[in-house]
Motif scaffolding. Structure first.
Motif, PDB file in Angstrom:
ATOM      1  N   GLY A 559      -8.478   4.999  30.961  1.00  0.00           N
ATOM      2  CA  GLY A 559      -8.854   5.927  32.016  1.00  0.00           C
ATOM      3  C   GLY A 559      -8.321   7.327  31.772  1.00  0.00           C
ATOM      4  N   VAL A 560      -8.684   8.227  32.693  1.00  0.00           N
ATOM      5  CA  VAL A 560      -8.236   9.618  32.593  1.00  0.00           C
ATOM      6  C   VAL A 560      -6.766   9.699  32.978  1.00  0.00           C
ATOM      7  N   ASN A 561      -6.032  10.451  32.197  1.00  0.00           N
ATOM      8  CA  ASN A 561      -4.608  10.649  32.473  1.00  0.00           C
ATOM      9  C   ASN A 561      -4.466  11.754  33.518  1.00  0.00           C
ATOM     10  N   LYS A 562      -4.389  11.374  34.774  1.00  0.00           N
ATOM     11  CA  LYS A 562      -4.330  12.357  35.854  1.00  0.00           C
ATOM     12  C   LYS A 562      -2.918  12.849  36.125  1.00  0.00           C
ATOM     13  N   GLY A 563      -1.944  12.213  35.480  1.00  0.00           N
ATOM     14  CA  GLY A 563      -0.563  12.628  35.704  1.00  0.00           C
ATOM     15  C   GLY A 563      -0.181  13.887  34.961  1.00  0.00           C
ATOM     16  N   GLY A 564      -0.897  14.209  33.914  1.00  0.00           N
ATOM     17  CA  GLY A 564      -0.595  15.415  33.155  1.00  0.00           C
ATOM     18  C   GLY A 564       0.456  15.228  32.087  1.00  0.00           C
ATOM     19  N   VAL A 565       1.080  14.053  32.011  1.00  0.00           N
ATOM     20  CA  VAL A 565       2.104  13.766  31.001  1.00  0.00           C
ATOM     21  C   VAL A 565       1.518  12.773  30.023  1.00  0.00           C
ATOM     22  N   ASN A 566       1.601  13.082  28.718  1.00  0.00           N
ATOM     23  CA  ASN A 566       0.971  12.222  27.726  1.00  0.00           C
ATOM     24  C   ASN A 566       1.709  10.906  27.511  1.00  0.00           C
ATOM     25  N   LEU A 567       2.998  10.869  27.825  1.00  0.00           N
ATOM     26  CA  LEU A 567       3.754   9.609  27.712  1.00  0.00           C
ATOM     27  C   LEU A 567       3.522   8.782  28.975  1.00  0.00           C
ATOM     28  N   ALA A 568       2.244   8.460  29.236  1.00  0.00           N
ATOM     29  CA  ALA A 568       1.859   7.827  30.499  1.00  0.00           C
ATOM     30  C   ALA A 568       2.449   6.440  30.650  1.00  0.00           C
ATOM     31  N   VAL A 569       2.485   5.673  29.572  1.00  0.00           N
ATOM     32  CA  VAL A 569       2.988   4.295  29.664  1.00  0.00           C
ATOM     33  C   VAL A 569       4.481   4.290  29.977  1.00  0.00           C
ATOM     34  N   PHE A 570       5.196   5.211  29.378  1.00  0.00           N
ATOM     35  CA  PHE A 570       6.644   5.261  29.568  1.00  0.00           C
ATOM     36  C   PHE A 570       6.987   5.784  30.967  1.00  0.00           C
ATOM     37  N   ASP A 571       6.224   6.823  31.449  1.00  0.00           N
ATOM     38  CA  ASP A 571       6.532   7.429  32.743  1.00  0.00           C
ATOM     39  C   ASP A 571       6.109   6.541  33.899  1.00  0.00           C
ATOM     40  N   LYS A 572       4.934   5.883  33.776  1.00  0.00           N
ATOM     41  CA  LYS A 572       4.422   5.033  34.861  1.00  0.00           C
ATOM     42  C   LYS A 572       4.005   3.691  34.274  1.00  0.00           C
ATOM     43  N   PRO A 573       4.976   2.844  34.015  1.00  0.00           N
ATOM     44  CA  PRO A 573       4.671   1.578  33.341  1.00  0.00           C
ATOM     45  C   PRO A 573       3.814   0.624  34.163  1.00  0.00           C
ATOM     46  N   LYS A 574       3.734   0.813  35.501  1.00  0.00           N
ATOM     47  CA  LYS A 574       2.936  -0.086  36.330  1.00  0.00           C
ATOM     48  C   LYS A 574       1.566   0.489  36.703  1.00  0.00           C
ATOM     49  N   SER A 575       1.200   1.602  36.108  1.00  0.00           N
ATOM     50  CA  SER A 575      -0.086   2.211  36.434  1.00  0.00           C
ATOM     51  C   SER A 575      -1.229   1.470  35.751  1.00  0.00           C
ATOM     52  N   ALA A 576      -2.436   1.708  36.231  1.00  0.00           N
ATOM     53  CA  ALA A 576      -3.626   1.101  35.629  1.00  0.00           C
ATOM     54  C   ALA A 576      -3.807   1.599  34.200  1.00  0.00           C
ATOM     55  N   LEU A 577      -3.380   2.844  33.962  1.00  0.00           N
ATOM     56  CA  LEU A 577      -3.503   3.397  32.614  1.00  0.00           C
ATOM     57  C   LEU A 577      -2.599   2.628  31.657  1.00  0.00           C
ATOM     58  N   SER A 578      -1.382   2.332  32.079  1.00  0.00           N
ATOM     59  CA  SER A 578      -0.463   1.559  31.247  1.00  0.00           C
ATOM     60  C   SER A 578      -1.009   0.167  30.987  1.00  0.00           C
ATOM     61  N   GLU A 579      -1.622  -0.426  32.006  1.00  0.00           N
ATOM     62  CA  GLU A 579      -2.183  -1.765  31.844  1.00  0.00           C
ATOM     63  C   GLU A 579      -3.319  -1.764  30.831  1.00  0.00           C
ATOM     64  N   ALA A 580      -4.084  -0.658  30.804  1.00  0.00           N
ATOM     65  CA  ALA A 580      -5.178  -0.565  29.830  1.00  0.00           C
ATOM     66  C   ALA A 580      -4.628  -0.582  28.411  1.00  0.00           C
ATOM     67  N   PHE A 581      -3.509   0.115  28.175  1.00  0.00           N
ATOM     68  CA  PHE A 581      -2.911   0.107  26.833  1.00  0.00           C
ATOM     69  C   PHE A 581      -2.328  -1.258  26.495  1.00  0.00           C
ATOM     70  N   ARG A 582      -1.802  -1.945  27.477  1.00  0.00           N
ATOM     71  CA  ARG A 582      -1.296  -3.298  27.209  1.00  0.00           C
ATOM     72  C   ARG A 582      -2.439  -4.235  26.821  1.00  0.00           C
ATOM     73  N   THR A 583      -3.607  -4.016  27.436  1.00  0.00           N
ATOM     74  CA  THR A 583      -4.781  -4.823  27.082  1.00  0.00           C
ATOM     75  C   THR A 583      -5.148  -4.579  25.618  1.00  0.00           C
ATOM     76  N   ILE A 584      -5.085  -3.306  25.208  1.00  0.00           N
ATOM     77  CA  ILE A 584      -5.387  -2.977  23.806  1.00  0.00           C
ATOM     78  C   ILE A 584      -4.363  -3.628  22.883  1.00  0.00           C
ATOM     79  N   ARG A 585      -3.075  -3.626  23.292  1.00  0.00           N
ATOM     80  CA  ARG A 585      -2.031  -4.276  22.494  1.00  0.00           C
ATOM     81  C   ARG A 585      -2.355  -5.753  22.294  1.00  0.00           C
ATOM     82  N   SER A 586      -2.794  -6.425  23.371  1.00  0.00           N
ATOM     83  CA  SER A 586      -3.126  -7.853  23.262  1.00  0.00           C
ATOM     84  C   SER A 586      -4.294  -8.064  22.306  1.00  0.00           C
ATOM     85  N   SER A 587      -5.288  -7.177  22.387  1.00  0.00           N
ATOM     86  CA  SER A 587      -6.453  -7.294  21.515  1.00  0.00           C
ATOM     87  C   SER A 587      -6.053  -7.078  20.064  1.00  0.00           C
TER      88      SER A 587
END
Length: 815
Positions: A559-587
Motif C-alpha cells: 500500500g501507499v506509505n502515508k506516514g512519510g517515513v520509509n522505515l515503515a515496518v520498523f516505525d509501525k510494525p502492526k500496520s497493514a503496510l508492515s503486514e504486506a511486507f511480512r506476506t512478501i517475506r513468507s512468499s
C-alpha cells in the motif's frame, strides 16, 4: 541479431477494462457532484433570466354566406364564395407579407414599449400609461432605446445616449432609412404631455392613456424597430384547421406579451374580414362604377333632348300636334328600347372581348347584367374569372412557387377560352336580333313619314327623349339594386372565440428541459474527463492488469506509505503496510524452499524505471527479515543514482565502489543501523565506469564474502529499463523481485519484462505491486496484506481517516 522473442512486445494487449473504468468513475464522485452542482446552478440562473413565453389563440369559422337580398328577380349576379378551396386561400393570406403589413401598420406594432425588469428589458405593451402618436412622414430614431421619465403627471423627460455623430432614421410612410447628424453626448430634454416633439431625429406626440394609474417618477423605454423585420416576425402566425371541421381555423401566436398578441390576433382577423368582404363586393363595386360613368353621359343627353322638346313645344298646342301619331310613337318607342338593349349587349361583348385580349387583371370587370345579359354561362364565367384574378393577386406576396401561379394562369386561360366562345355565339345571335329590330323600326318610320311635318318633328324629338329617359331610369334601378346587394353582403369569416387573456397560456421557457440538459452535461463532462484519463493513462492500475499482461507471479501488494517515513515496518510494525511486507517475506521463503536454496540467500530488487519504489521495498523487506532475527544486509548497487544513504541518515563517502577498486575492506564499508540484525552497505562515490565495476571479479568476491556472514543479502539495483547493471547482477540473485508501481509503471514495461524473462536475462522473477491505493480509484484489491478495509479492524494499527465533512468542519474551526 534479433531473436523471435523480441517481438513479444506485441503480445498480451488487454481489452478495455469496463470494471476498472466503472470503479474509476466511482472514485471521482466528488468531481461529478461539483459538476452537477455547477450545471444545475447555470440552468437555474438561465431559467430565471429567460422571458416567459405565452401562447394565445383565436378561432374562426369559414362559412359561405348567401346575401339575403339576392333572389331570382335580382338582375345582378355576384361571386359569392370565390373558388372552392377558401380555407387554404385564407391560410395563405394570413401568413402573407401584404396582409401582415396592413395589420402592423394599423396597430403600429413597430413601436416597442419597454420597462426595466429584474434582469433585462420587458415588453410592457398594454401596461405602460401612455402611447406615442408619430408623424409617419418624418424620420424617427431607429433601433435605439429612448428613455422616458415622468417628472410629473403632465411633464416628462427624454434621454437618449448618442455614442456616434450620426444616427439612423426610419420613415414609416415609405419605409425608408436616412441619417442625421447629432452630438455624441447624452441628449436630455423635457416636454409636456400632448406637446409636439419636433426634433431632427424624433417626431411624435406623447399621450396619456385613460385610467393610467400612478406613473409619476417612473421610467419607461420606447424603440422604433424596422418595419419589415416586425412584419416578418408576425408572418410566423400559426394557422391550423380543425380535424373535426375543415372550415374551422385556429390562429396562434407565441411571445412574451399577452396583450400585444391578443390585439394582433383579433386585428388580423378583422383585417381579413374586411379584405374578404371587399373582395366579395368587388363585383358590385365594379358595376356601380360602370353605371355611374354611364349615368353621367346619359344625364347630359337627357338634358339636351329635354331642352329640345321644351323649345319645340313652346307656344304650340302639343295635344293637337300629337293627334294621330301617338300609337306610332309608342310602337317605335318599344322598338327603340329593344334595339338599345340589343346594342348594349353587343357593345358589352365587344368591350369584354377587347378587355380579355388586352388585359391581365380581370378583377375590375362589371356585371353582365348592366347590359341586360342574363346568359348563366357568361355570368358564371365572368364571376369565376374575377375570383381567380383577385386570389392570384393576393397570393403574389405569400407564394413563391411558380407551379402554383402556372396552375392559376392555366385556370384563368381555360375560363377565358370558354368565355370567348360564349361571347362569339351570343354575339352572332344578337346581330341577327339587331337586324330584325332595325327592319321593324324601318317599317314604323315609313308610317311616320306619311304624317304632317310638324308631327314628324315632334315624334323624332319625343322619341329620342323617351329613349334616354327610359334607359336612365333603368340604370338608376340597377344601381339601386347593386347598392342594396353590396350593403347587405356578409363576410364568410366569423369569430368563434376571439383572442382573450383569461390567465394561463404559459408555454415556456421549458425549465425542465434545461434541468435535464444540466443533468446530462453535468454527468457527461466529468465522464469524458475520467474516460480521457482512463484512456490516456496506460499505466498499471491493479492486479488484474498484471495478470493479463504476464505469467510472472504477483507475490505481494504494497500500500501507499502515508506516514512519510520509509522505515515503515520498523516505525509501525502492526500496520497493514508492515503486514504486506511480512506476506512478501513468507512468499520469498516459499520460493527459496522451492528452489532448494540453503544457507545464505540473495534477493535482487529492481524495476523498470526510477521512482517505482525499489529502495523503499528493499529496506522494508530487509527490515522484516532482520526483525525475524536473521542477519540481513542491504547493498546499494545503484552506482549511478544512490539513495540508500538518505534513508538511514548516513554519509555516502565510501561503499561498494571502494571495495570493488580494492580501496576498502568489507568491514570498512559496512554500516550498522538502528534496526537489530540489519546492516547497510552504501554504493560509495559515483564511479565513471559502473558497469565495468559490476562485471569485475571483485563483485563475485563481495557476494561470496557476504554469504559467509549474513543470512539474507538484499541487492538494491538500478532499474533494468534504463541501464543494464541489474541484468549483470542477476547471476548473483536467487530470487528477483520486480517492483511495479500503481498508476506509474507503464504496461509496455511488463511486456519488456516478459521479453527479458523469455530471453533468460532474468530468472526466478516475481512481481510486487507497490503504491496500491484506493480500491475504487484504481481497481479492486486482492488482499495481499492491504485493502481489507473494515475487516482489518483490531489486527492493524492505522491512523484514523478523516471524513470529507469532518475535514471541512475542522478547517472551519481552525479559522
Amino acid at each position: 541479431m534479433l531473436d523471435i522473442k523480441d517481438f513479444s512486445i506485441f503480445e498480451n494487449h488487454s481489452n478495455f477494462d469496463f470494471k476498472g473504468f466503472l470503479l474509476k468513475i466511482l472514485s471521482y464522485w466528488k468531481l461529478f457532484l461539483i459538476s452537477l452542482i455547477i450545471a444545475f446552478s447555470i440552468a437555474y440562473h438561465v431559467n430565471i433570466r429567460k422571458e416567459k413565453i405565452y401562447g394565445m389563440q383565436t378561432m374562426v369559422s369559414i362559412k359561405e354566406e348567401r346575401n339575403p337580398f339576392f333572389t331570382s328577380n335580382t338582375s345582378l349576379v355576384f361571386n359569392w364564395a370565390g373558388i372552392s378551396d377558401q380555407v387554404n386561400g385564407i391560410s395563405t393570406v394570413l401568413q402573407s407579407r401584404s396582409h401582415n403589413e396592413l395589420v402592423v401598420s394599423k396597430l403600429q406594432f413597430y413601436i416597442d414599449y419597454l420597462t426595466q425588469g429584474e434582469y433585462n428589458l420587458v415588453d410592457s405593451y398594454g401596461a405602460v400609461p401612455f402611447y406615442v402618436d408619430i408623424d409617419k412622414s418624418k424620420g424617427q430614431l431607429a433601433n435605439t432605446l429612448i428613455r422616458i421619465k415622468f417628472l410629473s403627471a403632465n411633464e416628462y423627460e427624454i434621454r437618449i445616449p448618442f455614442e456616434s455623430p450620426s444616427v439612423s432614421l426610419i420613415t414609416y410612410s415609405n419605409n425608408t432609412y436616412s441619417n442625421t447628424a447629432v452630438q455624441p453626448v447624452e441628449f436630455v430634454k423635457r416636454f409636456k404631455v400632448g406637446e409636439q416633439v419636433s426634433l431632427p431625429f424624433l417626431n411624435l406626440k406623447l399621450q396619456i392613456n385613460d385610467n393610467p394609474g400612478l406613473y409619476t417618477g417612473n421610467e419607461y423605454f420606447i424603440r422604433f424597430n424596422d418595419f419589415d423585420g416586425t412584419v416578418a416576425s408576425y408572418r410566423g402566425i400559426s394557422v391550423n384547421s380543425d380535424d373535426k371541421g375543415g372550415s374551422i381555423l385556429t390562429l396562434g401566436l407565441q411571445g412574451a406579451n399577452k396583450a400585444r398578441m391578443v390585439e394582433y390576433l383579433n386585428a388580423t382577423v378583422k383585417m381579413l374580414i374586411k379584405i374578404q368582404l371587399d373582395g366579395k363586393n368587388q363585383f358590385a363595386t365594379n358595376t356601380i362604377a360602370f353605371i355611374d360613368s354611364t349615368l353621367v353621359a346619359m344625364e347630359s343627353e337627357l338634358k339636351q333632348t329635354g331642352n329640345e322638346l321644351k323649345s319645340f313645344t313652346k307656344n304650340k298646342n302639343i295635344y293637337e300636334i300629337e293627334g294621330g301619331g301617338a300609337k306610332v310613337s309608342d310602337k317605335i318607342m318599344d322598338f327603340d328600347l329593344e334595339k338599345d338593349q340589343v346594342s348594349r349587349k353587343i357593345a358589352y361583348y365587344n368591350s369584354l372581348k377587347a378587355y380579355l385580349n388586352n388585359s391581365v387583371d380581370y378583377s375590375r370587370l362589371p356585371a353582365p347584367s348592366v347590359a341586360g345579359i342574363e346568359d348563366p354561362n357568361i355570368i358564371a364565367s365572368i364571376s369565376k374569372l374575377i375570383a381567380l384574378s383577385t386570389q392570384r393577386s393576393e397570393m403574389a406576396y405569400a407564394v413563391k412557387s411558380d407551379k402554383i401561379f402556372k396552375d392559376f394562369d392555366n385556370q384563368i386561360q381555360a375560363v377565358k377560352n370558354v368565355l370567348q366562345e360564349n361571347i362569339a355565339s351570343a354575339k352572332a345571335s344578337l346581330l341577327y336580333d339587331l337586324s330584325m329590330v332595325n327592319a321593324k323600326i324601318g317599317q314604323a318610320e315609313s308610317t311616320v313619314k306619311r304624317l304632317p311635318e310638324e308631327q314628324q318633328e315632334l315624334l323624332k324629338i319625343k322619341r329620342k327623349y323617351d329613349l334616354n329617359d327610359n334607359i336612365y331610369t333603368e340604370f338608376l334601378q340597377k344601381r339601386n339594386e347593386a347598392e342594396i346587394v353590396k350593403a347587405s353582403n356578409l363576410s364568410d369569416i366569423h369569430f368563434i372565440d376571439p383572442a382573450k387573456d383569461i390567465g394561463g397560456g404559459l408555454i415556456g421557457p421549458k425549465t425542465s428541459v434545461n434541468y435535464i440538459l444540466a443533468l446530462f452535461l453535468g454527468f457527461l463532462i466529468p465522464l469524458l474527463f475520467v474516460f480521457g484519463i482512463f484512456f490516456i493513462n496506460n499505466s498499471i492500475q491493479n492486479a488484474d492488469d498484471i495478470s493479463k499482461l504476464t505469467q510472472i507471479p504477483l507475490i505481494g501488494v504494497i500500500g501507499v506509505n502515508k506516514g512519510g517515513v520509509n522505515l515503515a515496518v520498523f516505525d509501525k510494525p502492526k500496520s497493514a503496510l508492515s503486514e504486506a511486507f511480512r506476506t512478501i517475506r513468507s512468499s520469498l521463503q516459499f520460493l527459496y524452499k522451492k528452489q532448494q536454496v540453503s544457507g545464505s540467500k540473495t534477493l535482487m530488487i529492481t524495476s523498470s524505471i526510477s521512482g517505482e519504489g525499489k529502495t523503499f521495498c528493499s529496506i522494508n523487506i530487509a527490515t522484516v527479515f532482520a526483525l525475524s532475527e536473521k542477519k540481513t544486509v542491504i547493498i546499494g548497487l545503484d552506482l549511478r543514482k544512490p539513495r540508500l544513504a538518505d534513508e538511514f541518515n548516513l554519509i555516502n563517502h565510501k561503499g561498494v565502489v571502494n571495495y570493488l577498486i580494492k580501496q576498502n575492506t568489507l568491514a570498512e564499508i559496512t554500516n550498522s543501523t538502528p534496526i537489530p540484525n540489519l546492516d547497510v552497505i552504501l554504493s560509495g562515490p559515483i564511479p565513471p565506469n559502473p558497469s565495468e565495476l559490476i562485471l569485475s571479479d571483485a563483485m563475485k568476491e563481495l557476494i561470496d564474502e557476504l554469504k559467509e556472514k549474513y543470512d539474507y543479502i538484499i541487492l538494491d539495483t538500478p532499474p533494468v529499463g534504463l541501464v543494464s547493471d541489474a541484468l549483470e547482477l542477476a547471476q548473483y540473485a536467487d530470487v528477483t523481485l520486480y517492483i511495479v508501481r500503481q498508476n506509474y509503471t507503464k504496461k509496455e514495461m511488463i511486456t519488456l519484462l516478459n521479453t527479458r524473462i523469455k530471453r533468460g536475462e532474468l530468472s526466478n522473477a516475481s512481481i510486487v505491486l507497490n503504491g496500491y491505493e484506493n480500491k475504487a480509484k484504481y481497481g479492486s484489491a486482492y488482499g495481499y496484506g492491504y485493502g481489507y478495509g473494515a475487516y482489518a479492524n483490531g489486527y492493524h494499527e492505522e491512523d484514523k481517516k478523516t471524513g470529507f465533512l469532518e475535514s471541512i468542519l475542522n478547517k472551519f474551526n481552525r479559522k
